[in-house]
Design an enzyme around this catalytic site. Structure first.
Site, PDB file in Angstrom:
ATOM      1  CG  HIS A   1      -4.421  24.034 -26.635  1.00 11.12           C
ATOM      2  ND1 HIS A   1      -4.831  24.626 -26.296  1.00 11.12           N
ATOM      3  CD2 HIS A   1      -4.603  22.753 -27.566  1.00 11.12           C
ATOM      4  CE1 HIS A   1      -6.465  25.293 -26.934  1.00 11.12           C
ATOM      5  NE2 HIS A   1      -5.507  23.223 -27.700  1.00 11.12           N
ATOM      6  CD  GLU A   2      -2.047  21.600 -29.681  1.00 12.66           C
ATOM      7  OE1 GLU A   2      -2.806  19.958 -29.739  1.00 12.66           O
ATOM      8  OE2 GLU A   2      -1.666  22.521 -30.652  1.00 12.66           O
TER       9      GLU A   2
END
Lengths: 496, 496
Positions: free
Chosen positions: B262-263
């Site tokens: 996600h990051e």
């Protein structure tokens, strides 16, 4: 009201300093390799804001109008005035000229030092020295000091050649005789008891634990600091969050450990500064010589003593294993960490020969600033002094001779004496401390540094920049700088 | 000349932003615990300098007088003007009042949320909502927008309720029916093939290597970024040095791995922004919705797909060992990472139920800003919607109901829709990409993301803030925001 304005300015400047310090430490430890260009741009911009805000003309009026109510406020104001004068005494035009010239000179030096090409580097250094002479005159006029004193004033306020020259001359005379003696003593010791080999590899994770244990033992406050890894070890960050670094070699743990202890000495000073004044010049560390005295106090006075190793050797075995130093006792460790050797390179020198490297530079740079020596004459002058002081010639090796340090290429003249000043102050502090606490060596044997640190906190750390370097020495130790203590220290450790 | 002034201002602002970003990331990763107070003081001061410099009155004149020569300069100037207007449309007196109130409210919320004490918190939130209503009116007047639209404008420029409300209504209708269906399908799958247990412990060092491998695979540039550990994972830093973090649990590696992915989606966006404009608003990421679309593109579209795990499963075994997931095949992993469950907490929700959490908040905050709903009525309204949308009641549990998020206590209204907007945009981008690159899924199976990233770099990342959020969506995907793609994505993954 004016005092309040200075106080608020101090908070803004502290914020910029905070950013610059943490960004600087971060650059050497955690920054991605491709982040350097933008980091440099950001830091240059922040430094520009710092300069603009700290040298604004209205500050002069605030300083004049400020009315201090306490002795501390009075001292704070005096130190603010001193710093403001030092920061504003050069015309902007000159600062820009010098910055550009020293940046070019440093870049060129990095390139040409690697290949030892003195001749190609010469013109750049001549340009720098020309600017330094100009700077010394400008500072001297503004500060009403002699030119070289005005340069030293940036690094150790109050230091004057009139006081330092006799001290350094005395030390030089002593060392020229003492280095051969120490080498002879060492030779005899080695014959009685041969040097042992280290028994690596020492895993980095274990070395790290050992370093942390040593830091903790001598008083580092881990709620206000940490240890990381960088190519060149340093102590940076801010007093509430000191960023220390080291580097590791798996074949040798002593170099990292002794480096960690050196930087811990710097760190303790920063952590012990007066917090309520952290945003005023008064609240900062006094100067380079005093700072070095704090690192050398830990590294040299404490950490290379037999008493320290009485306590440290079991810690080494705890963290690196029983076989880390098989068959070694304290005397073997001391023989290793206190090894004396004549060498070309200042930063690799031991505490006995180191001052001679410094005195050589101190003498040469006084002559350079005074115009008594020209840059083109440096290699011969350097070689003559190296031969006289240490018995080794550098005439065919500029890389390991006058090209070895970044200070001159970067235009930092007046800085070198601080190193040896620090060594002398450390010895003088130890002597004063031992007078105040006669059981000092017993405490060290037990790994109890609380009394030592309480004394240093009171005498040095908490004083911030209240006093000039010479005044701080006198207040802390009861007398002015006296080389006798350092000489006695060397005799005790390295003499017969 | 005026353009040049804006350019120079941009460089100073970029330096302050750089410091704030790195100091912020450092605080969560490497700062000593006792460094927080001074860090907060320094950052508040730097933020104050940023605000003062970015809202200076003379900037208005520079913007008016600037003469753009290229289309990019024209767009850069327009975006500068838009940001300047958004930054200066609130009176200083109001900003100070709101800052003080939301700081108090957030502190109180942290305390009272822990014990679920809604009643004691109520007055503080009423004060915040009153200020937000005032802010919405002030922004609306300055920007000639409806009040709630003026709030959204801070996070996703160009977003309007007139366009979003029908889209969210459509999605809500779909999800209210689809959630039960997805749960039923999941139940049948579990009956056919029971869920497996993870086979920890998974050593942190191995998880870290796996995370780095996943980042590298999907295109993270390690010359311009790094991965560290923090309590709350984030993606911070600057485009040339992106600071990503994760956290590890030794009993589960999937939560960290999916978080890392996600990051990484956020990070790729930052790394891909147009470098030549990095010191102008034009060069920054467009907004929250687009940013979230980039993280969800990687996390949801890519990393929870069967094709991705075809490539990823061997990597897991490489780094965590052959027995990391004994007997698991791709279907088992997908069953684990795509597990659907009705729950109270937004941040813990899966991609099927998540939008309902957002739509609930989006509806309530529009009513709160419009004055159609009072703060005291929130618990009942929240419960009614949770019961209607997800079939669970929160009436006796304010901690896990309206007290769960920091947004309202912090005065951030208009932000919530961005999360689900991001999910929809990500699905729409995937569809557009698959049209352009029909072999997309084959490439993912091979772990080849170059084509995918080239498309995203061109369509999204390199566009910076040239276009409004809706315009960027249309330019990149060929049509305006269309919820059909997200619905189709959910049907494909979770439907029959």
């Amino acid at each position: 009201m004016s005092f309040e304005k200075l106080d608020q300015l101090g908070r803004r400047l502290e914020a910029l300093e905070h950013a610059l310090s943490i960004l600087g430490a971060d650059e050497a430890t955690h920054m991605a390799v491709g982040g350097g260009e933008k980091r440099a741009e950001a830091m240059a911009n922040l430094a520009g804001m710092y300069h603009a805000q700290s040298t604004a003309p209205e500050i002069a009026e605030w300083i004049e109008a400020a009315q201090p109510h306490t002795e501390d406020q009075q001292l704070a104001l005096a130190e603010f005035r001193r710093q403001y004068l030092n920061a504003t005494c050069l015309p902007t035009e000159f600062v820009e000229r010098k910055t550009a010239a020293t940046m070019r000179s440093e870049q060129l030096w990095r390139e040409l030092r690697a290949v030892g090409d003195w001749d190609s580097y010469l013109p750049a250094l001549e340009g720098v020295v020309e600017l330094v002479r100009e700077e010394a005159r400008l500072r001297a006029d503004a500060l009403k000091l002699a030119p070289y004193d005005a340069l030293m004033e940036q690094y150790d306020p109050g230091n004057r050649t009139a006081t330092l020259n006799p001290v350094f001359a005395d030390l030089k005379t002593f060392l020229k005789e003492f280095v051969p003696e120490a080498l002879e003593v060492q030779e005899r010791r080695h014959q009685r008891r041969p040097r042992r080999d280290l028994n690596g590899p020492y895993p980095i994770e274990h070395q790290r634990e050992l370093g942390l244990a040593a830091m903790r033992a001598v008083g580092f406050d881990f709620t206000h600091g940490s240890l990381a890894v960088s190519h060149h070890p340093f102590c940076g960050g801010v007093p509430t969050d000191v960023r220390m670094t080291t580097r590791y070699r798996t074949d040798d743990f002593l170099s990292s450990l002794m480096g960690v202890l050196h930087e811990t000495g710097h760190a303790l000073y920063e952590q012990g500064l007066p917090k309520e004044w952290s945003h005023w010049p008064l609240g900062k560390a006094r100067g380079m010589g005093i700072h070095e005295s704090q690192s050398l106090f830990v590294e040299m006075q404490l950490a290379r003593s037999p008493e320290f190793w009485h306590f440290m050797l079991p810690l080494v075995q705890l963290h690196l294993g029983r076989n880390a130093l098989p068959g070694w006792d304290i005397e073997d460790v001391l023989s290793e960490v206190n090894h004396v050797e004549r060498g070309y390179i200042r930063v690799d020198a031991d505490e006995v020969t180191y001052p001679l490297h410094v005195i050589l530079r101190y003498e040469l740079e006084q002559d350079l600033v005074a115009g008594k020596l020209e840059v083109s004459q440096i290699p011969e002058a350097w070689d003559a002094k190296m031969t006289e002081y240490l018995g080794i010639s550098t005439i065919n090796d500029p890389k390991d001779g006058p090209m070895q340090d970044v200070h001159w290429p970067g235009g930092a003249f007046g800085y070198f004496p601080s190193y040896t000043l620090g060594a002398m102050i450390a010895a003088q502090q130890w002597a004063a401390l031992e007078k105040a606490q006669p059981n000092l060596r017993d405490s060290v044997r037990k790994g109890d540094f609380t009394g030592i640190n309480a004394w240093r906190a009171e005498q040095i750390w908490s004083q911030g920049s209240r006093w000039s370097t010479p005044d701080l020495i006198t207040r802390a130790t009861g007398e002015p700088l006296n080389p006798a203590y350092f000489k006695a220290h060397l005799r005790r450790r390295y003499g017969d």
